[in-house]
Design a protein around this motif. Structure first.
Motif, PDB file in Angstrom:
ATOM      1  N   ILE A  20       0.834  -1.200   0.000  1.00  0.00           N
ATOM      2  CA  ILE A  20       0.000   0.000   0.000  1.00  0.00           C
ATOM      3  C   ILE A  20       0.872   1.255   0.000  1.00  0.00           C
ATOM      4  CG2 ILE A  20      -1.640   1.321   1.375  1.00  0.00           C
ATOM      5  CD1 ILE A  20      -2.819  -1.449   2.216  1.00  0.00           C
ATOM      6  N   LYS A  21       1.910   1.240   0.793  1.00  0.00           N
ATOM      7  CA  LYS A  21       2.806   2.393   0.853  1.00  0.00           C
ATOM      8  C   LYS A  21       3.447   2.661  -0.509  1.00  0.00           C
ATOM      9  CE  LYS A  21       7.003   4.037   3.028  1.00  0.00           C
ATOM     10  NZ  LYS A  21       8.155   3.660   3.834  1.00  0.00           N
ATOM     11  N   GLU A  22       3.886   1.620  -1.172  1.00  0.00           N
ATOM     12  CA  GLU A  22       4.577   1.770  -2.460  1.00  0.00           C
ATOM     13  C   GLU A  22       3.636   2.147  -3.603  1.00  0.00           C
ATOM     14  OE1 GLU A  22       7.883   1.775  -2.934  1.00  0.00           O
ATOM     15  OE2 GLU A  22       8.112   1.472  -0.776  1.00  0.00           O
ATOM     16  N   THR A  23       2.361   1.808  -3.498  1.00  0.00           N
ATOM     17  CA  THR A  23       1.428   2.109  -4.581  1.00  0.00           C
ATOM     18  C   THR A  23       0.706   3.434  -4.377  1.00  0.00           C
ATOM     19  OG1 THR A  23      -0.290   0.777  -3.542  1.00  0.00           O
ATOM     20  CG2 THR A  23       1.047  -0.294  -5.235  1.00  0.00           C
ATOM     21  N   LYS A  24       0.944   4.079  -3.258  1.00  0.00           N
ATOM     22  CA  LYS A  24       0.393   5.406  -2.981  1.00  0.00           C
ATOM     23  C   LYS A  24      -1.136   5.437  -2.969  1.00  0.00           C
ATOM     24  CE  LYS A  24       4.609   7.278  -3.579  1.00  0.00           C
ATOM     25  NZ  LYS A  24       5.529   6.289  -3.098  1.00  0.00           N
ATOM     26  N   VAL A  25      -1.769   4.391  -2.480  1.00  0.00           N
ATOM     27  CA  VAL A  25      -3.234   4.351  -2.400  1.00  0.00           C
ATOM     28  C   VAL A  25      -3.720   4.216  -0.960  1.00  0.00           C
ATOM     29  CG1 VAL A  25      -3.580   3.468  -4.739  1.00  0.00           C
ATOM     30  CG2 VAL A  25      -3.306   1.858  -2.834  1.00  0.00           C
ATOM     31  N   SER A  26      -2.893   4.591  -0.013  1.00  0.00           N
ATOM     32  CA  SER A  26      -3.231   4.363   1.392  1.00  0.00           C
ATOM     33  C   SER A  26      -4.500   5.069   1.826  1.00  0.00           C
ATOM     34  CB  SER A  26      -2.068   4.764   2.303  1.00  0.00           C
ATOM     35  OG  SER A  26      -1.768   6.122   2.127  1.00  0.00           O
ATOM     36  N   ASP A  27      -4.799   6.218   1.258  1.00  0.00           N
ATOM     37  CA  ASP A  27      -6.013   6.938   1.649  1.00  0.00           C
ATOM     38  C   ASP A  27      -7.284   6.210   1.244  1.00  0.00           C
ATOM     39  OD1 ASP A  27      -4.464   8.927   2.724  1.00  0.00           O
ATOM     40  OD2 ASP A  27      -4.597  10.221   0.954  1.00  0.00           O
ATOM     41  N   SER A  28      -7.201   5.364   0.252  1.00  0.00           N
ATOM     42  CA  SER A  28      -8.393   4.662  -0.221  1.00  0.00           C
ATOM     43  C   SER A  28      -8.248   3.147  -0.093  1.00  0.00           C
ATOM     44  CB  SER A  28      -8.674   5.045  -1.672  1.00  0.00           C
ATOM     45  OG  SER A  28      -7.544   4.791  -2.485  1.00  0.00           O
ATOM     46  N   SER A  29      -7.492   2.701   0.896  1.00  0.00           N
ATOM     47  CA  SER A  29      -7.234   1.273   1.083  1.00  0.00           C
ATOM     48  C   SER A  29      -7.765   0.779   2.421  1.00  0.00           C
ATOM     49  CB  SER A  29      -5.735   0.986   1.030  1.00  0.00           C
ATOM     50  OG  SER A  29      -5.220   1.308  -0.232  1.00  0.00           O
TER      51      SER A  29
END
Length: 65
Positions: A20-29
């Motif tokens: 999640i950190k590497e894909t930059k989608v943490s706000d919507s995960s």
């Protein structure tokens, strides 16, 4: 769009943290937990499927409203 991550057997939801950190989608995960979904029910395919399906429905309908 919300991204749902489900760990495999023998893992925990935090197994997805680095992805999640590497894909930059943490706000919507959301990292789901099989243990929490089952709520002390037997770990059968039917129980897992029903719990996962219910969790997906909840996440979907929470975002529609």
């Amino acid at each position: 769009m919300k991204y749902l991550y489900l760990h495999g057997l023998g893992q925990k939801p935090d197994s997805w943290d680095r992805v999640i950190k590497e894909t930059k989608v943490s706000d919507s995960s959301v990292c789901l937990s099989l243990t929490e979904m089952l709520e002390d029910k037997a770990a059968t395919y039917g129980e897992l499927y029903a719990a996962f399906s219910g969790e997906c429905d909840q996440e979907f309908y929470d975002n529609v409203e």
